[in-house]
Design an enzyme around this catalytic site. Structure first.
Site, short mmCIF file in Angstrom:
data_model
loop_
_atom_site.label_atom_id
_atom_site.label_comp_id
_atom_site.label_asym_id
_atom_site.label_seq_id
_atom_site.Cartn_x
_atom_site.Cartn_y
_atom_site.Cartn_z
N LEU A 1 -31.54 -12.46 15.26
CA LEU A 1 -32.04 -12.36 13.88
C LEU A 1 -33.54 -12.10 13.83
CD1 LEU A 1 -30.14 -15.46 12.44
CD2 LEU A 1 -29.66 -13.06 11.92
N GLY B 1 -37.14 -13.00 13.34
CA GLY B 1 -37.81 -14.30 13.46
C GLY B 1 -37.20 -15.20 14.53
N SER C 1 -30.62 -5.22 16.20
CA SER C 1 -29.34 -4.57 16.55
C SER C 1 -28.13 -5.43 16.17
CB SER C 1 -29.30 -4.20 18.03
OG SER C 1 -29.75 -5.25 18.86
N SER D 1 11.31 11.23 -4.90
CA SER D 1 12.48 10.57 -4.34
C SER D 1 13.72 10.93 -5.14
CB SER D 1 12.27 9.05 -4.34
OG SER D 1 11.14 8.74 -3.56
N GLY E 1 3.69 15.00 -4.09
CA GLY E 1 3.29 15.17 -5.48
C GLY E 1 2.73 13.85 -5.97
N SER E 2 2.40 13.78 -7.25
CA SER E 2 1.81 12.57 -7.79
C SER E 2 2.87 11.48 -7.92
CB SER E 2 1.22 12.83 -9.16
OG SER E 2 0.22 13.80 -9.05
N PRO F 1 4.49 9.82 0.52
CA PRO F 1 4.03 9.03 -0.61
C PRO F 1 2.97 9.77 -1.44
CG PRO F 1 3.07 8.23 1.43
CD PRO F 1 4.02 9.31 1.81
N ASP G 1 13.28 19.33 -18.47
CA ASP G 1 14.09 18.87 -19.61
C ASP G 1 13.22 18.18 -20.66
OD1 ASP G 1 13.77 17.06 -17.41
OD2 ASP G 1 15.14 15.65 -18.39
N LYS H 1 -37.63 -12.70 19.45
CA LYS H 1 -37.41 -11.59 20.37
C LYS H 1 -38.74 -10.99 20.85
CE LYS H 1 -35.10 -9.18 17.36
NZ LYS H 1 -35.20 -10.15 16.27
#
Lengths: 642, 311
Positions: A476, A478, A549, A46, A39-40, A120, A176, A481
């Site tokens: 990079l 420039g 890449s 608990s 639940g919330s 949780p 309640d 490659k």
């Protein structure tokens, strides 16, 4: 929490002694109800569990003393007993007053054993909530009567249903605080049922409670005489959760091959469905090899038959090849096989799920490689609406198609949780990053036979007198490659080698024209280039790829597409400042000016290779020297004759 | 245990609760065996270890358990425990590794002289890490149960430990159905708890049903004890210094859990057989670990110890 059975105990002396044998028989024969509470935040989960244990007199004296002390120092009830402190187990949880991880509690009443998974509520910890759901048969969904059905209520219900829970209790808490008003309860019940109707065929019982005051928890509340149904605990004691669907066809995933000596070869595993008896005809999947059951072995002797949930060791009449991960199936009704499947997924990692990336998939005892080929849509678990998505973030739920590197034995989750549920594991960190369920096979993969072509890669390569490979230049923008790639191809051409260059920029004009520069698109870009390079290697070519890449994982993905030794990663190592000073296309200037975004090195990351085959330092080496270095490597690697 | 008769009209008969627990534990053990490189079973000589060892005999039958047992000996265990350990290892022909922290031994670390915290850290936690590292074990079975203590209630069946053996309670691997992810990188390891879902009562019912041998200290007998801070401590040897005016008295006691004798409280009892123990359990009003002083040292002490590499 200690094992607690006080409520199940008769009183003192002779009476206790006389009924002990009876009681032990009953204890041993009882089956447990495994239920989840969720639940919330602040709905009082608990508190409810603490109250259940306390009211059923299942809290031990030393625990009660510790609770009283803790309630004074850490409690949120002004010094009164704070039942939540009974169950929030981690220091961090007690400090923050929230539940982080699912906690398991065990208790027994006269009528039933219970395993409670206390989940949780925070969205951040959805994966822990889902963990609890996967091993529960019933979910108690808590709702604060003042707040009604919330986002979390819907998310928890959706996830509980997704992972197989069919029985729900809607516990409307804190009655309640709304004056035990029946109308408030009725409104919430109506709104929840109309939401849950979309989850399909769930059994829902709604109960108004006050966990703090104990109304309708262990016993019926005098404050709510209008409630006709049972209180929570009596309902949990009585509810039937066993499916009436029968045993199904025999399936047993092989966990371990048991070979104590040369004369015994048994297959150990837990039966997940159906019955098996000596003499039964079985088929081992995915191989399809058939045999008959010889014997069913256990430590306690041989069995005449075995059924779901039993851990056994089978020996077969024939010496067929069966190994871990195979599934032994009834021969007349074998399970399905597929390598292309439609699935529902819950993503559980900070790093988003990106289609195209490889993960390990574990289903039963088999682990295979998996790629999400298409994210069809994400599910908004609040509204159950589908919306388009390119990736799945932490706690996201989506519907996807996946592709596996080999055929997997599976069944739709609704038919068999054991062969229908899977986890996804990150290849590098080994973390469990995703969990999902199989919906259906996208094709009858067992009918799609790979065409064994007579002319293969080796034939094509031998005609060209070369060993095909990929020289992957990464670095990079420039860094040099393209210059190196161009020069390298010329040199190889001079040496009469058959080559092709895939240049990042050129490819973007065609093959990957539809892709941008986001992380998701970059991954897909590399995947396409990788697959293209693989086809070219298959054609016998030496392929040169010049391509930024930036991500390690994608470069690794391409490496895995190829055979050992075929992928040569060359890191074109040029400092960013040097690249920026060169700026051959004027891109750095534009990026700095903010005219282009997602530019590697400026506002997008570049991950340097960890163990490249080659590092080319373009500050120290000329382009010609770099190419020489590559050629040297190709010679020593046997791609070129020395 | 008699298995259900899966014949005729009884097709839908369920396995009993204990049979389900047994099968689950066997499944977990086989999964570790199939995926770990070098598994080991931590054997603490107690009732849970006895059940775990029995399950290992079942899981791999007719093969013997395909891993060694490791006992981390603090030097302060009850003498009857050590005798039982050596006898069982011999009877079963299993490979037993006994490890003591030699540095701690040389420094004379003990519970009486150094207190339970230092003793447990040096002779148990550090010793365990030494032994795991020395043998390169990448998976270690432990007999811990979730019903023992609050932080254990939150722990996974496969509990990931980093290269320093640390547990990170806020970042556990999610665990679904009976699918366990036991993959680790070199140096990292898994602690695996096949008895996670067993309760103390389940353990006793199973011991009774399967006739599993246990250390006689669990049964009531007259033993020499002294009373300290509300706990009955057995004077197992001459190393326990007596306070001025303190004299051991013989009382009829038994132990609910077993550890280092100066740190383990006895309870007065007449239960000298399994039925007696179970009968007492069914009316018990205190939890099992109350007799364990090491848990009471600081709030959340078990969680802290576990983070540091204790089981």
């Amino acid at each position: 929490m200690g094992e607690a059975t006080a409520a199940a105990v008769p009183q003192e002396g002779a009476e206790a002694s006389a009924s002990l044998a009876d009681q032990l028989r009953r204890q041993g024969a009882q089956t447990a109800l495994r239920f989840l509470t969720c639940g919330s935040v602040d709905d009082g989960k608990s508190t409810l569990i603490g109250r259940l244990l306390y009211d059923a007199k299942l809290v031990f004296e030393d625990q009660l003393a510790a609770l009283a002390a803790d309630s004074k120092t850490q409690g949120t009830q002004g010094g009164d007993l704070d039942f939540a402190l009974l169950v929030d187990g981690l220091a961090a949880e007690r400090e923050q007053g929230i539940t982080i991880d699912v906690a398991y509690r065990y208790f027994t009443t006269d009528r039933r054993k219970f395993v409670v998974a206390d989940a949780p509520g925070h969205e951040q910890y959805t994966r822990n909530m889902a963990t609890g759901a996967s091993n529960s048969e019933l979910a108690v969904i808590l709702v604060d009567a003042r707040k009604g059905v919330l986002t979390q209520t819907r998310r928890h219900s959706y996830i509980a249903a997704l992972f197989g829970i069919r029985h729900f209790v809607l516990a409307v808490n804190k009655m309640d605080l709304v004056g035990y008003d029946q109308a408030v309860f009725a409104d919430i019940e109506r709104s929840y049922r109309s939401f849950a109707a979309q989850l399909g065929g769930l059994d829902i019982v709604a109960i108004p409670i006050s966990a703090l005051r104990g109304d309708n928890v262990a016993r019926a509340s005098e404050a709510m005489p209008w409630h006709q149904g049972p209180a929570l605990l009596p309902h949990l004691e009585a509810v039937a959760v066993e499916g009436g669907e029968g045993l199904g066809a025999f399936r047993m995933p092989v966990q371990w091959v048991n070979r104590p000596n040369a004369d015994f070869r048994g297959f150990s595993g837990t039966v997940v469905s159906g019955l098996v008896r000596p003499g039964d005809a079985l088929v081992a999947l995915p191989s399809g090899r058939a045999s008959r059951v010889e014997r069913i072995h256990t430590f306690d002797g041989e069995l005449p038959a075995a059924g779901p949930g039993q851990a056994v060791t089978l020996t077969l009449a024939d010496a067929i090849d069966v190994s871990r991960g195979d599934v032994l199936c009834a021969a007349e009704r074998p399970a399905q096989l597929s390598d292309q499947l439609a699935v529902h997924l819950l993503w559980m990692s900070e790093d988003a799920l990106i289609p195209g990336r490889q993960y390990r998939l574990k289903c039963a005892a088999r682990t295979v490689n998996c790629v999400v080929t298409e994210l069809k849509h994400a599910v908004n678990v609040n509204t159950l609406e589908a919306h388009a998505a390119k990736k799945l973030e932490l706690n996201g739920v989506g519907v996807a198609n996946i592709s596996l590197n080999e055929r997997l034995v599976f069944e739709p989750f609704g038919q068999s949780p054991a062969l229908g549920g899977f986890i996804l594991i990150d290849r590098r960190s080994n973390a469990t990053v995703g969990v999902g369920v199989f919906d259906f096979s996208l094709r009858r993969a067992d009918n799609v036979v790979w065409q064994a072509l007579t002319v293969d890669k080796a034939h094509r390569a031998s005609l060209k007198h070369q060993r095909p490979c990929v020289i992957w230049l990464t670095g990079l923008s420039g860094s040099g490659k393209s210059t190196i790639a161009n020069l390298l191809e010329s040199r190889l051409h001079d040496l009469h080698r058959h080559t092709y260059t895939l240049d990042g920029d050129n490819v973007r004009h065609g093959l990957t024209r539809d892709l941008g520069f986001t992380e998701t698109d970059r991954v897909e870009n590399v995947r396409r280039i990788g697959e293209t390079a693989k086809l070219m290697v298959d054609a016998g070519l030496i392929v040169i790829v010049a391509f930024i890449s930036p991500y390690r994982s994608e470069r690794r993905m391409v490496r895995r597409l190829l055979e050992e030794g075929e992928f040569i990663e060359a890191f074109v190592h040029t400092p960013l400042a040097v690249c920026e000073a060169r700026d051959p296309k004027g891109l750095y200037r534009k990026a700095r000016a903010g005219e282009i975004t997602n530019f590697t090195g400026i506002d997008a990351e570049y991950q340097s290779p960890e163990n490249p085959e080659l590092t080319l330092d373009t500050v120290a080496l000329t382009a010609e020297q770099s190419v020489e270095k590559i050629l040297d490597h190709l010679r020593s690697a046997g791609v070129l004759q020395p | 245990m008699p298995y259900p008769n899966w014949r005729g009209a009884k097709f839908l008969q369920q396995l009993t609760h204990l049979q389900r627990l047994e099968a689950e534990s066997i499944h977990i053990m086989r999964e570790v065996m199939a995926e770990a490189e070098r598994p080991v079973m931590l054997y603490s000589i107690g009732k849970d270890s006895s059940v775990m060892l029995h399950l290992a005999l079942k899981a791999f039958h007719p093969s013997p358990p395909p891993f060694p047992l490791l006992h981390v000996d603090t030097g302060w265990k009850f003498r009857e425990m050590i005798a039982f350990r050596d006898r069982r290892a011999k009877e079963l022909g299993v490979d037993l590794i006994v490890h003591k922290n030699q540095e701690g031994l040389a420094k004379g670390i003990g519970p009486v002289s150094h207190g339970s915290d230092v003793h447990t850290d040096v002779m148990k936690t550090q010793a365990l890490k030494q032994a795991l590292d020395a043998h390169g074990f990448d998976a270690a079975f432990g007999g811990a149960r979730r019903d023992e203590e609050k932080s254990r209630a939150k722990e996974r069946v496969f509990s990931f430990r980093n290269a320093h053996h640390r547990w990170d309670p806020k970042n556990q691997r999610p665990e679904f159905w009976s699918l366990y992810n036991g993959r680790v990188r070199p140096g990292e390891s898994m602690r695996v708890f096949p008895l996670s879902n067993w309760t103390e009562l389940d353990i006793w019912l199973y011991i009774r049903e399967e006739n599993i041998p246990i250390v006689p200290l669990y049964f009531a007998a007259e033993r020499p004890v002294v009373e300290r801070d509300g706990q009955l401590i057995m004077v197992d040897d001459e190393r326990l210094p007596l306070h001025p005016g303190e004299a051991p008295s013989r009382r009829r006691v038994r132990f609910r859990t077993l550890g280092c004798y100066p740190l383990t409280g006895a309870l007065e009892s007449d239960a000298d057989d399994l039925e007696g123990i179970i009968r007492e359990m069914l009316v018990a009003r205190t939890s099992e670990r109350e007799g364990r002083m090491i848990d009471h040292d600081v709030a959340a002490s078990m969680e802290k110890k576990k983070q540091e590499g204790y089981f």
